[in-house]
Structure formats: C-alpha cells, structure tokens
Write a protein that holds these residues in place. Structure first.
Motif, PDB file in Angstrom:
ATOM      1  N   UNK A  63       0.837  -1.198   0.000  1.00 17.36           N
ATOM      2  CA  UNK A  63       0.000   0.000   0.000  1.00 17.36           C
ATOM      3  C   UNK A  63       0.872   1.247   0.000  1.00 17.36           C
ATOM      4  N   UNK A  64       0.547   2.168  -0.911  1.00 14.80           N
ATOM      5  CA  UNK A  64       1.240   3.455  -0.976  1.00 14.80           C
ATOM      6  C   UNK A  64       0.311   4.553  -0.455  1.00 14.80           C
ATOM      7  N   UNK A  65       0.797   5.298   0.538  1.00 15.78           N
ATOM      8  CA  UNK A  65       0.136   6.536   0.969  1.00 15.78           C
ATOM      9  C   UNK A  65       0.601   7.600  -0.017  1.00 15.78           C
ATOM     10  N   UNK A  66      -0.263   7.963  -0.947  1.00 17.79           N
ATOM     11  CA  UNK A  66       0.105   8.884  -2.020  1.00 17.79           C
ATOM     12  C   UNK A  66      -0.383  10.298  -1.725  1.00 17.79           C
ATOM     13  N   UNK A  67       0.228  11.245  -2.351  1.00 20.31           N
ATOM     14  CA  UNK A  67      -0.081  12.681  -2.267  1.00 20.31           C
ATOM     15  C   UNK A  67      -0.130  13.199  -0.832  1.00 20.31           C
ATOM     16  N   UNK A  68       0.899  12.924  -0.026  1.00 18.77           N
ATOM     17  CA  UNK A  68       0.910  13.487   1.329  1.00 18.77           C
ATOM     18  C   UNK A  68       0.985  15.003   1.277  1.00 18.77           C
ATOM     19  N   UNK A  69       0.492  15.630   2.338  1.00 21.31           N
ATOM     20  CA  UNK A  69       0.456  17.088   2.380  1.00 21.31           C
ATOM     21  C   UNK A  69       1.490  17.692   3.325  1.00 21.31           C
ATOM     22  N   UNK A  70       2.042  16.885   4.233  1.00 22.37           N
ATOM     23  CA  UNK A  70       3.005  17.404   5.189  1.00 22.37           C
ATOM     24  C   UNK A  70       3.861  16.262   5.702  1.00 22.37           C
ATOM     25  N   UNK A  71       4.996  16.613   6.309  1.00 26.11           N
ATOM     26  CA  UNK A  71       5.928  15.602   6.791  1.00 26.11           C
ATOM     27  C   UNK A  71       5.289  14.712   7.854  1.00 26.11           C
TER      28      UNK A  71
END
Length: 238
Positions: free
Chosen positions: A177-185
């Motif tokens: 599973x890829x957590x895509x398009x994160x918004x912050x560190x």
C-alpha cells in the motif's frame, strides 16, 4: 517524535525532475521513485520514452513507477505492456478509472496475471481498494496507491481510511500500500504508525526531514528571526 532510523515505512520520491531524482538516488532513505504525467509536464519532459529510458539507465536498482496516459482501455493496455518492458524495476501505473469513470479493474487483472508489475493509482475509496486487491491477489509484486492527501483535501481524515486499507491488503503479501499525495511531513509518521508500506514524498517535503525532532523553542526563535530579517530587507517604516 519517532526518529527516522526507526521508521518501518519506505520513502519513495515523487517527481520527474531528472537532476533531483539522481540527487535523491544518493539518499539512503529513498527506496523507490514514482512519476505521473502531471509531474513530467511540470518538469518540462517532452519525450516520455526518452526520459524514462534515461532515468532507468541511471537508476537501475530501485522501483520506478511510470503511468499510462491513454483514456481507452485498449490503448492503456498497449502502453502498459510497452512500459513494462523497459526494466525489471518498472511498475506501470494504471488509474483506477478512465476519464469517464469506467473501472479499469479488468485491465489491471489482465496485466497483473500476465506478469506486469502494476501500480494501481488514483484510488480514494475503500471499495476501490477491495476490488483491486481481489484481482491483484496471487500476482506479481504490485502497489496500490491511495491518494490520502486528496482525501484530506475533502475535509475527511485520511488516517482511518488508510488504516482500513492496510487491513484490507494484509492477506495479500504481493501487494504493498502506498500513501500517495501526502500534504506534510507528519503524514510520514502517521503512515508508519498504521503499518502502511510506502509513502511517496516530494523533494520539498523531503527537505523537511532535517527538522525531525528539532527543538521547538529554537524553531520558534528562528521563525522570529526570519520575520525580522525580511522586514529589515524590505526597509519597512511606521
């Protein structure tokens, strides 16, 4: 804050600027790369195949995802099979639907069961994860990219969704599973805490890795210094 050395999650660099990718290739924390047509256009890539083959020649030993850009499933399949031939470390990104909202699950199934390493992308809903997992089971190594950042953009908390996706994919050892398009560190640590396998991170976010564990009082002082210096350079007068 958990130190980076203790993280279980893999960091994949998300982007298509060649010089940045090669610089990040030398970073021991970066275990793979992802691209998409939007990032490639932003980076000024004009020849898709030439760019891909050149970067694969320079980065031959870490997974790199390249996305199809057709809208018909027949043309998506042709492009996917061509891209898959470019290297053993290539994953082919197939969007979960076309622009008409028609599901690509059948195409993903055909590709995976013919040996193509698929990165099913642009998923936002858990039923999409369930449907893709069912057809990727028992196939080659593959990724499922859920756009957690876009879920957050709608005002929803992505963490419960991603945690449920982790559990949904647990029976399938070939699927990560890829957590895509994160918004912050912070998303890196949230993703790691729920057992997500991979998170894609832009170079701008990766630069913030040096801030992990930073003393908050010192960071506060540096922020005040920034405001003071900018005001001084602007020669503001009251």
């Amino acid at each position: 804050m958990q130190p980076l050395i203790d993280l279980r999650i893999k960091l994949f660099a998300d982007g298509a600027d060649q010089s940045t990718m090669l610089e990040l290739y030398r970073n021991r924390w970066i275990e793979g790369f992802t691209t998409n047509p939007t990032l490639m256009r932003k980076a000024g890539v004009s020849d898709y195949q030439a760019f891909a083959r050149d970067i694969l020649a320079r980065i031959p030993d870490r997974p790199i995802s390249f996305e199809v850009f057709a809208d018909s499933f027949q043309e998506m399949e042709r492009q996917a099979r061509k891209i898959a031939q470019w290297g053993d470390n290539v994953y082919v990104k197939i969007p979960i639907t076309n622009t008409q909202g028609e599901s690509s699950v059948n195409l993903i199934c055909r590709l995976a069961h013919s040996g193509v390493k698929v990165n099913a992308t642009a998923l936002l809903a858990l039923d999409q994860v369930r449907d893709v997992a069912a057809v990727l089971a028992n196939g080659p190594s593959c990724y499922v990219s859920v756009f957690a950042g876009r879920i957050a953009d709608t005002g929803r908390d992505p963490v419960p969704v991603m945690a449920a996706a982790v559990e949904m994919l647990r029976p399938y050892p070939n699927i990560e599973l890829i957590w895509a398009s994160p918004r912050e560190l912070l998303n890196v640590f949230q993703a790691d805490a729920i057992g997500c396998h991979i998170i894609t991170v832009t170079s701008d976010t990766l630069k913030k890795l040096t801030l992990v564990g930073k003393d908050l009082y010192e960071y506060s002082r540096e922020t005040v210094q920034m405001f003071y210096d900018d005001a001084s350079r602007s020669a503001y007068v009251l």
